[in-house]
Design a protein around this motif. Sequence first.
Motif, PDB file in Angstrom:
ATOM      1  N   GLY B 106     -25.569 -10.660  16.051  1.00  0.00           N
ATOM      2  CA  GLY B 106     -25.652 -10.210  14.658  1.00  0.00           C
ATOM      3  C   GLY B 106     -26.965  -9.493  14.401  1.00  0.00           C
ATOM      4  O   GLY B 106     -26.989  -8.419  13.790  1.00  0.00           O
ATOM      5  N   ASN B 107     -28.059 -10.068  14.887  1.00  0.00           N
ATOM      6  CA  ASN B 107     -29.372  -9.426  14.698  1.00  0.00           C
ATOM      7  C   ASN B 107     -29.377  -8.037  15.324  1.00  0.00           C
ATOM      8  O   ASN B 107     -29.857  -7.069  14.722  1.00  0.00           O
ATOM      9  CB  ASN B 107     -30.480 -10.248  15.373  1.00  0.00           C
ATOM     10  CG  ASN B 107     -30.582 -11.659  14.835  1.00  0.00           C
ATOM     11  OD1 ASN B 107     -29.991 -11.982  13.817  1.00  0.00           O
ATOM     12  ND2 ASN B 107     -31.329 -12.514  15.523  1.00  0.00           N
ATOM     13  N   ALA B 109     -26.812  -6.180  16.083  1.00  0.00           N
ATOM     14  CA  ALA B 109     -25.887  -5.284  15.358  1.00  0.00           C
ATOM     15  C   ALA B 109     -26.637  -4.578  14.237  1.00  0.00           C
ATOM     16  O   ALA B 109     -26.567  -3.354  14.102  1.00  0.00           O
ATOM     17  CB  ALA B 109     -24.717  -6.078  14.782  1.00  0.00           C
ATOM     18  N   LEU B 110     -27.392  -5.356  13.441  1.00  0.00           N
ATOM     19  CA  LEU B 110     -28.080  -4.733  12.294  1.00  0.00           C
ATOM     20  C   LEU B 110     -29.282  -3.914  12.749  1.00  0.00           C
ATOM     21  O   LEU B 110     -29.624  -2.909  12.141  1.00  0.00           O
ATOM     22  CB  LEU B 110     -28.509  -5.801  11.279  1.00  0.00           C
ATOM     23  CG  LEU B 110     -27.369  -6.512  10.562  1.00  0.00           C
ATOM     24  CD1 LEU B 110     -27.860  -7.188   9.298  1.00  0.00           C
ATOM     25  CD2 LEU B 110     -26.227  -5.567  10.213  1.00  0.00           C
ATOM     26  N   GLU B 111     -29.906  -4.329  13.843  1.00  0.00           N
ATOM     27  CA  GLU B 111     -31.101  -3.619  14.296  1.00  0.00           C
ATOM     28  C   GLU B 111     -30.739  -2.299  14.985  1.00  0.00           C
ATOM     29  O   GLU B 111     -31.457  -1.308  14.844  1.00  0.00           O
ATOM     30  CB  GLU B 111     -31.864  -4.525  15.267  1.00  0.00           C
ATOM     31  CG  GLU B 111     -33.200  -3.972  15.672  1.00  0.00           C
ATOM     32  CD  GLU B 111     -33.890  -4.800  16.752  1.00  0.00           C
ATOM     33  OE1 GLU B 111     -33.698  -6.027  16.809  1.00  0.00           O
ATOM     34  OE2 GLU B 111     -34.614  -4.190  17.553  1.00  0.00           O
ATOM     35  N   SER B 113     -27.452  -0.673  15.291  1.00  0.00           N
ATOM     36  CA  SER B 113     -26.226   0.081  14.987  1.00  0.00           C
ATOM     37  C   SER B 113     -26.480   1.576  14.831  1.00  0.00           C
ATOM     38  O   SER B 113     -25.652   2.391  15.215  1.00  0.00           O
ATOM     39  CB  SER B 113     -25.598  -0.418  13.686  1.00  0.00           C
ATOM     40  OG  SER B 113     -24.873  -1.594  13.910  1.00  0.00           O
ATOM     41  N   SER B 120     -25.607  -1.158  20.827  1.00  0.00           N
ATOM     42  CA  SER B 120     -24.513  -1.378  19.871  1.00  0.00           C
ATOM     43  C   SER B 120     -23.151  -1.359  20.566  1.00  0.00           C
ATOM     44  O   SER B 120     -22.243  -2.076  20.130  1.00  0.00           O
ATOM     45  CB  SER B 120     -24.570  -0.456  18.658  1.00  0.00           C
ATOM     46  OG  SER B 120     -24.840   0.854  18.991  1.00  0.00           O
ATOM     47  N   VAL B 123     -22.816  -4.941  21.844  1.00  0.00           N
ATOM     48  CA  VAL B 123     -22.577  -5.883  20.746  1.00  0.00           C
ATOM     49  C   VAL B 123     -21.177  -5.698  20.161  1.00  0.00           C
ATOM     50  O   VAL B 123     -20.501  -6.674  19.821  1.00  0.00           O
ATOM     51  CB  VAL B 123     -23.687  -5.753  19.674  1.00  0.00           C
ATOM     52  CG1 VAL B 123     -23.360  -6.593  18.452  1.00  0.00           C
ATOM     53  CG2 VAL B 123     -25.034  -6.172  20.246  1.00  0.00           C
TER      54      VAL B 123
END
Lengths: 202, 202
Positions: B106-107, B109-111, B113, B120, B123
């Motif tokens: 999750g971390n 993904a947001l960092e 993407s 990405s 992930v």
Amino acid sequence: MPAKGLKTKERILTGASQIFNRKGIASTSVNDLLQATQTTRGNLYFHFSGKQELALAVLEREQRLFMEFLDRALAEGTPGEALKRFLRWACLRHQRSRFVGGCLFGNTALEASDTNPAFSALVSQVFNDWTAKIEERVRQAQQTHEIRNDLPAANLATLIVATLEGGIMQARLTKSEAPLKNCLGTLQTLLQLPPNPSSGDK
Amino acid sequence: MPAKGLKTKERILTGASQIFNRKGIASTSVNDLLQATQTTRGNLYFHFSGKQELALAVLEREQRLFMEFLDRALAEGTPGEALKRFLRWACLRHQRSRFVGGCLFGNTALEASDTNPAFSALVSQVFNDWTAKIEERVRQAQQTHEIRNDLPAANLATLIVATLEGGIMQARLTKSEAPLKNCLGTLQTLLQLPPNPSSGDK
């Protein structure tokens, strides 16, 4: 501050918000900021002592804008209609950005939770206020029988916010609206708050 | 590779995983890595060409470990019991880390993407495989009437993964299990997959 200075400050905040959202605050360099805000190093440091102060100012400004967005989304119609409008508008915001950037507060939560107490305190406040506003409308919608009322409004509000953040994460990763729309549609069915058949309004 | 070299490589991967999880990959410096992995610069660059290669190796290793965790959690009992065990174990994993670090996928993904296609893509694969494994058990649990079957299994699986990620985000931000437990308990009620009254098993 003279009008020109205010305009420059506003331009810095807007540009910085976009680059922070896309790259994360920690990964954004001063050069990235100069490019994104189309300003000079002298102007940047005239208005802000450094990246930490600028990022806090960006987060505070986005907090204010997001609370205004929430109040607008939740203002009109029955409580159930207000909740549905909020979910629809939240989805539209991210569609418009083509799933680049995602949610600045969610991004900052994951980036700063273990490293930057000032950022995480502000983001916690955003999540608390956001959840409280949703909870108020859920409680009212339970009274008007527009949403299931066998569970506490606080629990449903926490679930709505979490599902939205998780859905945005997946939409941003796949650059597709499908996971977010899917999550919100399924959530609305589970909450017995079905989407309008013709949800064409903005 | 000799046993000593393998041991060093494993130590680097384990230490790097922890610091990446806490600080994010982009914000972790080579000095942070040397400290977290208790290794020398020479050893680090003997095993990995740089942070990008090391981070990919960490993500691949965590992907393998997470898929093994998923398979163990979903292996035994009825499909409904398997799903409940997965949710309980997911919550326990984060309680044990005291909500420091959260979910590396999750971390990341947001960092990553919008900035790192290699991270990405990996992930995305994790989220796809994870959702597919949950979907399979949801479909089976629908057949055994252990979970509501008025909605497609794929939609419920996407919602489960999103809610978990959103719940972890809030638990990590508040350093409290309450938001995550609250989300998962509420989700189970909505899914008609109620938690066991005595969920004392591991």
